[in-house]
Write a protein that holds these residues in place. Structure first.
Motif, PDB file in Angstrom:
ATOM      1  N   ILE A 384       0.834  -1.208   0.000  1.00 37.94           N
ATOM      2  CA  ILE A 384       0.000   0.000   0.000  1.00 37.94           C
ATOM      3  C   ILE A 384       0.864   1.252   0.000  1.00 37.94           C
ATOM      4  CG2 ILE A 384      -1.655   1.347   1.352  1.00 37.94           C
ATOM      5  CD1 ILE A 384      -2.852  -1.322   2.303  1.00 37.94           C
ATOM      6  N   LEU A 385       1.889   1.282   0.844  1.00 31.34           N
ATOM      7  CA  LEU A 385       2.774   2.445   0.905  1.00 31.34           C
ATOM      8  C   LEU A 385       3.497   2.660  -0.428  1.00 31.34           C
ATOM      9  CD1 LEU A 385       4.343   2.071   4.479  1.00 31.34           C
ATOM     10  CD2 LEU A 385       2.369   3.440   3.770  1.00 31.34           C
ATOM     11  N   ALA A 386       3.827   1.556  -1.107  1.00 30.57           N
ATOM     12  CA  ALA A 386       4.516   1.662  -2.402  1.00 30.57           C
ATOM     13  C   ALA A 386       3.683   2.425  -3.408  1.00 30.57           C
ATOM     14  CB  ALA A 386       4.834   0.266  -2.930  1.00 30.57           C
ATOM     15  N   GLN A 387       2.365   2.226  -3.383  1.00 27.97           N
ATOM     16  CA  GLN A 387       1.480   2.827  -4.381  1.00 27.97           C
ATOM     17  C   GLN A 387       0.744   4.060  -3.871  1.00 27.97           C
ATOM     18  OE1 GLN A 387       0.522  -1.571  -6.155  1.00 27.97           O
ATOM     19  NE2 GLN A 387      -0.975  -0.011  -6.674  1.00 27.97           N
ATOM     20  N   THR A 388       1.151   4.552  -2.695  1.00 24.53           N
ATOM     21  CA  THR A 388       0.545   5.789  -2.181  1.00 24.53           C
ATOM     22  C   THR A 388       1.597   6.869  -1.950  1.00 24.53           C
ATOM     23  OG1 THR A 388       0.591   4.827   0.049  1.00 24.53           O
ATOM     24  CG2 THR A 388      -1.488   4.704  -1.171  1.00 24.53           C
ATOM     25  N   ILE A 389       2.613   6.576  -1.148  1.00 27.95           N
ATOM     26  CA  ILE A 389       3.666   7.577  -0.895  1.00 27.95           C
ATOM     27  C   ILE A 389       4.984   7.184  -1.562  1.00 27.95           C
ATOM     28  CG2 ILE A 389       2.596   8.386   1.232  1.00 27.95           C
ATOM     29  CD1 ILE A 389       4.769   6.777   2.762  1.00 27.95           C
TER      30      ILE A 389
END
Length: 554
Positions: A384-389
């Motif tokens: 999730i963090l890879a594709q958000t921040i």
């Protein structure tokens, strides 16, 4: 004449005090920035506050690939958000909350986020200039600014005639003092009481709306100051801000009477409150502002989103500083795969990193408390963090763009009278329904179908997991059922966590190993907790008998 001199001295003193307070306030803002940069934010989240944060996301158009409530709760993403929420404004925290729910599938969009995050990380002066303005906007305790922006049109419009009468009456009463002091004072007291009563009655009716308009004024003032910052890295955002601010020129003119410069106010602001109460000048301006708002709601939303985006990127930069070890992911469109080195869980104090390179689904086995659930949460959160921040807690992360879902921390639904098994199979079905040819699904399942009997669990689990392996999906499933590792070995890679016994104590190293688990610890844990020795020995004998004969009856 002496009275005029005294009044002049008081006004000069107040002016000097206001300048001092402003400088002191700015100094405190910068001290706060310095103190909280790269630290866990010290925010309080009441139930009302947390509910208000959700409004902006809930009213955006839902997209395929958004993080649903089951996955969000499974992964404790509330804690990730709270740890990351080093924003200064209400717009920033509402935008950040929404962004973490909406993974991006555009490398261009993620690269732009990373460019800004790196810029704010490397350029303290530019970052602090923006942070100051966002902190001047401030946050609201229990209301969503975005919500009330879009509810302002529901507020019943009021004619200003009554407030003009209150204004004129008080002005004339004050003038009367110079002609007839006794009559003038009595008039001021009488009209003042009426004006104060009617003022607070109306303020009580519009309190939340008034609070948001005050916030919007501070937001516009801060965005105006932001637009004057000579930072080429955010030039396009500054230009957009200037265009949207133009339509609010009359909205902002004289708006200081409605809202002070600071969310917390000061001495001079307190004195101005009495003037507002007696003359209703802020209510008059508020009603005039609503007319301008009615025709420019889209531009106001754009200002909110620009402020929210930039503020959330600063928060992401602070989060990188807090975590220390991270990488920018390399993401590709196409068949599902994931390769990562030394990935770790961002919420653990002493995480054990793991390395993995897979182009197919994965089964994870191991004893109780050995680390299976933590590992699949680690991968899911970082995906999730890879594709958000555009940030991953790892040495490297190379993988596909994914729609991400999980089925882990489920429970019986007593309100709908659904058993654990019904809740579980519905959760798994929703993941299967997500699968399409457009974007591969990255899914995480903890203990497949634990809510039913062993025989049917293994048979049904094998079919569900086999279906996922044949679809456009990459599944990570944790299980105690070693049988599944044999049934699915053509479609799933096997990994495990293990333990060792030392001085009658079961210890774990929380390291990921290739292959299926071969050790068990459930009965050992019974013995360690003081269960009857004969009972545990008999249980071990029963296990051995079943493994040799396939029969539980001894």
């Amino acid at each position: 004449m002496p009275y005029v001199i005294i009044i002049a001295i008081v006004l000069v003193a107040l002016f000097i005090k206001s300048i001092y307070d402003e400088k002191n306030y700015t100094r405190k803002l910068y001290l706060k920035m310095e103190r909280e940069w790269g630290q866990v934010p010290q925010e309080e989240y009441s139930e009302a506050k947390y509910h208000s944060l959700q409004y902006y996301y809930e009213h955006l158009e839902k997209r395929t690939g958004d993080i649903d409530s089951i996955t969000w709760n499974d992964l404790d993403m509330d804690q990730i958000f709270m740890t990351m929420n080093n924003t200064g404004s209400a717009a920033g925290e509402e935008y950040l909350f929404a962004m973490l729910h909406r993974p991006s599938f555009s490398q261009e969009e993620l690269s732009e986020r990373n460019r800004l995050i790196e810029h704010f990380s490397e350029n303290k002066k530019a970052r602090c200039a923006l942070q100051e303005q966002f902190m001047r906007m401030g946050k609201e305790r229990n209301i969503s600014v975005y919500e009330y922006i879009h509810l302002l049109h529901l507020l019943k419009r009021e004619d200003n005639a009554r407030h003009y009468i209150c204004f004129a009456s008080m002005f004339m009463a004050l003038a009367l003092i110079f002609l007839n002091p006794v009559a003038g004072v009595m008039a001021v007291i009488t009209i003042g009481i009426y004006n104060a009563f009617s003022y607070y009655k109306r303020k009580g009716e519009i309190e939340k709306y008034f609070c948001v308009v005050s916030h919007l004024i501070r937001m516009m003032d801060s965005m105006k100051a932001l637009s004057l910052i000579g930072d080429e890295a955010i030039a396009s955002y500054i230009e957009t801000t200037r265009k949207n601010l133009k339509v609010f020129a009359s909205f902002r003119k004289g708006a200081r009477i409605v809202a002070g410069k600071k969310p917390t106010g000061d001495l001079l602001e307190g004195m101005v409150d009495y003037i507002r109460m007696l003359f209703h000048i802020d209510l008059i301006k508020f009603n005039n502002m609503l007319k301008i708002f009615d025709n420019n709601e889209a531009e106001l939303t754009a200002l909110f989103e620009t402020a929210g985006f930039l503020d959330s990127m600063i928060a992401a930069a602070s989060y990188r500083e807090l975590m220390g070890k991270w990488c920018v992911p390399v993401l590709e469109h196409g068949a599902p795969f994931l390769e990562t080195q030394e990935v770790y869980h961002p919420m653990l104090d002493e995480p054990v990193p793991a390395t993995l390179a897979e182009h197919r689904c994965v089964l994870i086995t191991g004893s109780n408390a050995s680390g299976k659930s933590t590992f699949i949460k680690t991968l899911a959160i970082n995906a999730i963090l890879a594709q958000t921040i555009d940030t991953v807690m790892a040495s490297s992360w190379h993988g596909s763009f994914f729609a991400i879902a999980s089925s882990m921390a489920l429970r019986d639904d007593i309100f709908s009278k659904e058993s654990y098994y019904i809740v579980e199979i519905k959760s798994l079905k929703r993941i299967m329904d997500m699968v399409s040819d457009k974007v591969p699904v990255l899914c995480f399942v903890d203990e497949v179908l634990r809510g039913t009997n062993t025989l049917e669990r293994i048979a049904a689990s094998a079919e569900i997991l086999s279906w996922l392996a044949g679809a456009n999906a990459m599944c990570f499933a944790a299980t105690h059922d070693i049988e599944l590792t044999h049934i699915l070995e053509e479609n799933y890679s096997n990994y495990h966590f293990q333990e060792y016994v030392k001085e009658n104590e079961v210890l774990f190293d929380y390291k990921l190993y290739p292959g299926r688990a071969v050790s068990k610890n459930a009965i050992k844990l019974l013995r360690m907790l003081g269960y009857d020795e004969g009972m545990t020995e008999h249980a071990e004998a029963r296990v051995k008998h079943f493994e040799e004969s396939g029969n539980w009856v001894m």
